[in-house]
Design a protein around this motif. Structure first.
Motif, PDB file in Angstrom:
ATOM      1  N   VAL A 133     -13.544  59.382 -32.916  1.00  0.00           N
ATOM      2  CA  VAL A 133     -13.220  59.320 -31.417  1.00  0.00           C
ATOM      3  C   VAL A 133     -14.063  60.493 -30.795  1.00  0.00           C
ATOM      4  N   GLY A 134     -14.491  60.053 -29.852  1.00  0.00           N
ATOM      5  CA  GLY A 134     -15.389  61.319 -28.867  1.00  0.00           C
ATOM      6  C   GLY A 134     -14.261  61.399 -27.602  1.00  0.00           C
ATOM      7  N   VAL A 135     -13.882  62.622 -27.201  1.00  0.00           N
ATOM      8  CA  VAL A 135     -13.371  63.072 -26.133  1.00  0.00           C
ATOM      9  C   VAL A 135     -14.081  63.649 -25.129  1.00  0.00           C
ATOM     10  N   ASP A 136     -14.429  62.901 -24.080  1.00  0.00           N
ATOM     11  CA  ASP A 136     -15.460  63.137 -22.958  1.00  0.00           C
ATOM     12  C   ASP A 136     -16.795  62.843 -23.484  1.00  0.00           C
ATOM     13  N   ALA A 137     -16.952  61.908 -24.484  1.00  0.00           N
ATOM     14  CA  ALA A 137     -18.107  61.453 -25.102  1.00  0.00           C
ATOM     15  C   ALA A 137     -17.983  60.069 -25.324  1.00  0.00           C
ATOM     16  N   LEU A 138     -19.186  59.375 -25.797  1.00  0.00           N
ATOM     17  CA  LEU A 138     -19.090  57.849 -26.006  1.00  0.00           C
ATOM     18  C   LEU A 138     -20.003  57.762 -27.459  1.00  0.00           C
ATOM     19  N   PRO A 139     -19.480  57.903 -28.506  1.00  0.00           N
ATOM     20  CA  PRO A 139     -20.351  57.695 -29.817  1.00  0.00           C
ATOM     21  C   PRO A 139     -20.585  56.254 -30.067  1.00  0.00           C
ATOM     22  N   GLY A 140     -21.289  55.841 -30.888  1.00  0.00           N
ATOM     23  CA  GLY A 140     -21.816  54.553 -30.972  1.00  0.00           C
ATOM     24  C   GLY A 140     -21.577  54.108 -32.402  1.00  0.00           C
ATOM     25  N   THR A 144     -15.797  53.515 -33.888  1.00  0.00           N
ATOM     26  CA  THR A 144     -15.854  54.855 -32.826  1.00  0.00           C
ATOM     27  C   THR A 144     -15.399  54.045 -31.535  1.00  0.00           C
ATOM     28  N   VAL A 145     -14.669  55.264 -30.826  1.00  0.00           N
ATOM     29  CA  VAL A 145     -14.112  55.091 -29.465  1.00  0.00           C
ATOM     30  C   VAL A 145     -14.622  56.277 -28.818  1.00  0.00           C
ATOM     31  N   GLY A 146     -15.003  56.225 -27.251  1.00  0.00           N
ATOM     32  CA  GLY A 146     -15.321  57.140 -26.600  1.00  0.00           C
ATOM     33  C   GLY A 146     -13.963  57.230 -25.606  1.00  0.00           C
ATOM     34  N   LEU A 147     -13.316  58.246 -25.310  1.00  0.00           N
ATOM     35  CA  LEU A 147     -12.361  58.563 -24.546  1.00  0.00           C
ATOM     36  C   LEU A 147     -12.926  59.202 -23.348  1.00  0.00           C
ATOM     37  N   ARG A 148     -13.192  58.622 -22.254  1.00  0.00           N
ATOM     38  CA  ARG A 148     -13.939  59.221 -20.958  1.00  0.00           C
ATOM     39  C   ARG A 148     -13.273  59.139 -19.876  1.00  0.00           C
ATOM     40  N   PHE A 149     -13.874  59.974 -18.602  1.00  0.00           N
ATOM     41  CA  PHE A 149     -12.784  59.801 -17.630  1.00  0.00           C
ATOM     42  C   PHE A 149     -13.359  59.338 -16.240  1.00  0.00           C
ATOM     43  N   ARG A 150     -12.822  58.935 -15.206  1.00  0.00           N
ATOM     44  CA  ARG A 150     -13.401  58.580 -14.025  1.00  0.00           C
ATOM     45  C   ARG A 150     -13.237  59.838 -13.199  1.00  0.00           C
ATOM     46  N   GLU A 151     -14.225  60.497 -13.466  1.00  0.00           N
ATOM     47  CA  GLU A 151     -14.204  61.605 -12.468  1.00  0.00           C
ATOM     48  C   GLU A 151     -14.276  61.707 -10.928  1.00  0.00           C
ATOM     49  N   GLN A 152     -15.120  60.627 -10.625  1.00  0.00           N
ATOM     50  CA  GLN A 152     -15.193  60.123  -9.275  1.00  0.00           C
ATOM     51  C   GLN A 152     -13.755  59.918  -8.612  1.00  0.00           C
TER      52      GLN A 152
END
Length: 389
Positions: A133-140, A144-152
């Motif tokens: 799992v990537g936090v603030d990242a998107l591994p392939g 795998t899972v990427g935990l990302r954020f809608r900063e906008q």
């Protein structure tokens, strides 16, 4: 945040949770002691074993690392799985530690930081039965899972807030050069300003690659000199430099405003000031503020020991990595189906919020907080489409 919008049971992370490895050992030792005293065998170890790898900023960065650690501890308290935490020195070390965690029996390896995607992707290819799992990242990879954020969305709320309390109708935003995440903050901020104040304008500045706090502070001083009274800082570690500039400049003076800029309002005239502020900013003046991103810089904006006096961090846009990590680990511990790929967190599911507390209680009064709640609802319901660039 709308009640019930986030399904995480406890969104308040503790400020300190100690050394996790030691607490994990203590938990296991306590179970064995209980078994010895009662004559019963402890319950079988849970199937999930987690290793959390911090990026070089370490576990006490007051930002995404620390928040992610809080989310893991919450999951451990609820499910009791064994876990470990380590800090990587760089991305090569991130890969080495991810491999070591997989070899040692961890079934779930979590890496923190935008730059962790490459290391996690490579490790995932080598250990297909382990989940990464990537936090603030998107591994392939399928594991795998990427935990990302809608900063906008955080930028949008910050812009809406700033436009409601600006005295000059001039605002600023400072981003890192070639930083896609910073551009999301800026796009959201500008859109939020437009919604609340169509006549306001937003000054832009970019910190060159490799820039530092001093460079960020210099850019902020330049925008204050051009009449901006509130600046969004989206320059990573340089954010503190913008806050430092706000505390140094303190206020704008009517006699020094540039041509075409004037004071339109005085929303904070009744907020108590510190003695140094009153000594420096007497006469026809207005306070200046910074808005931090990624982590809370509310405390550095406080120029005295009294939180009730005017502080120079209006708010901070927070990435709730604790909620994201807890959600993912909770699903795995409960045996929920694995959903590989990008998992985004924003206003709707507790991933993005503005800091609200003692430092800015006087700066964001209840009526304005109610307005922010309505805007949050508009985002969640899709009434407002927040741009990403």
């Amino acid at each position: 945040m709308e009640p019930g919008a986030c399904k995480v049971p406890d969104r308040d992370r503790p400020p300190h949770w100690g050394t996790m490895t030691n607490r994990s050992r203590f938990l296991r030792a306590s179970l064995l002691t209980l078994a010895a005293l009662t004559g019963t065998a402890p319950a079988a170890a849970p199937a999930t074993s987690v290793t959390l790898i911090f990026d070089p900023a370490g576990p006490w960065d007051k930002a995404v690392n620390e928040s992610a650690g809080g989310g893991l501890e919450r999951a451990v308290r609820e499910h009791g799985m064994p876990y470990d935490t380590v800090t990587s020195a760089d991305q090569n070390d991130m890969l080495s530690r991810a491999r070591a965690a997989a070899r040692s029996g961890s079934t779930l390896v979590i890496g923190v930081g935008r730059a962790s995607a490459g290391a996690l992707s490579k490790a995932a290819g080598e250990f297909p039965k382990v989940r990464f799992v990537g936090v603030d990242a998107l591994p392939g990879g399928a594991n795998t899972v990427g935990l990302r954020f809608r900063e906008q969305e955080g930028g949008f709320l910050a812009g809406f807030l700033a436009a409601n309390v600006t005295s000059t109708r001039v605002l600023g935003v400072i981003t890192g050069a070639e930083d896609a995440t910073a551009r999301k903050y800026r796009a959201g901020f500008e859109a939020g300003v437009t919604l609340a104040c169509p006549d306001c304008r937003v000054l832009r500045a970019s910190l060159p690659r490799g820039g530092n706090m001093v460079g960020a502070a210099s850019l902020a001083r330049g925008q204050y000199a051009r009449g901006a009274d509130i600046i969004l800082a989206a320059v990573g570690a340089g954010n503190r430099g913008v806050v430092t500039a706000a505390t140094a400049v303190q206020c704008l003076r009517a006699s020094r405003l540039p041509a075409g800029v004037r004071f339109h309002a005085d929303p904070y005239r009744n907020v108590p000031r510190s003695d140094p502020y009153r000594a420096e900013c007497h006469g026809n003046t207005r306070p200046v503020f910074a808005i931090a991103t990624e982590s809370s810089l509310d405390a550095p904006g406080d120029t005295d020991v009294d939180r009730k006096t005017l502080n120079h961090t209006l708010t901070s846009v927070l990435k709730r990595a604790d909620n994201a990590v807890f959600t993912l680990v909770d699903e795995v511990a409960k045996g929920r189906p694995w959903r590989a790929g990008d998992r985004t967190f924003g206003v709707e599911n507790g991933g993005i919020e503005l800091s609200m507390g003692d430092f800015n209680a006087a700066l964001v009064p209840p009526a304005l907080r109610a307005k922010l709640t309505k805007v949050q609802r508009m985002i969640v319901n899709g009434v407002v489409k927040v741009p990403v660039q």
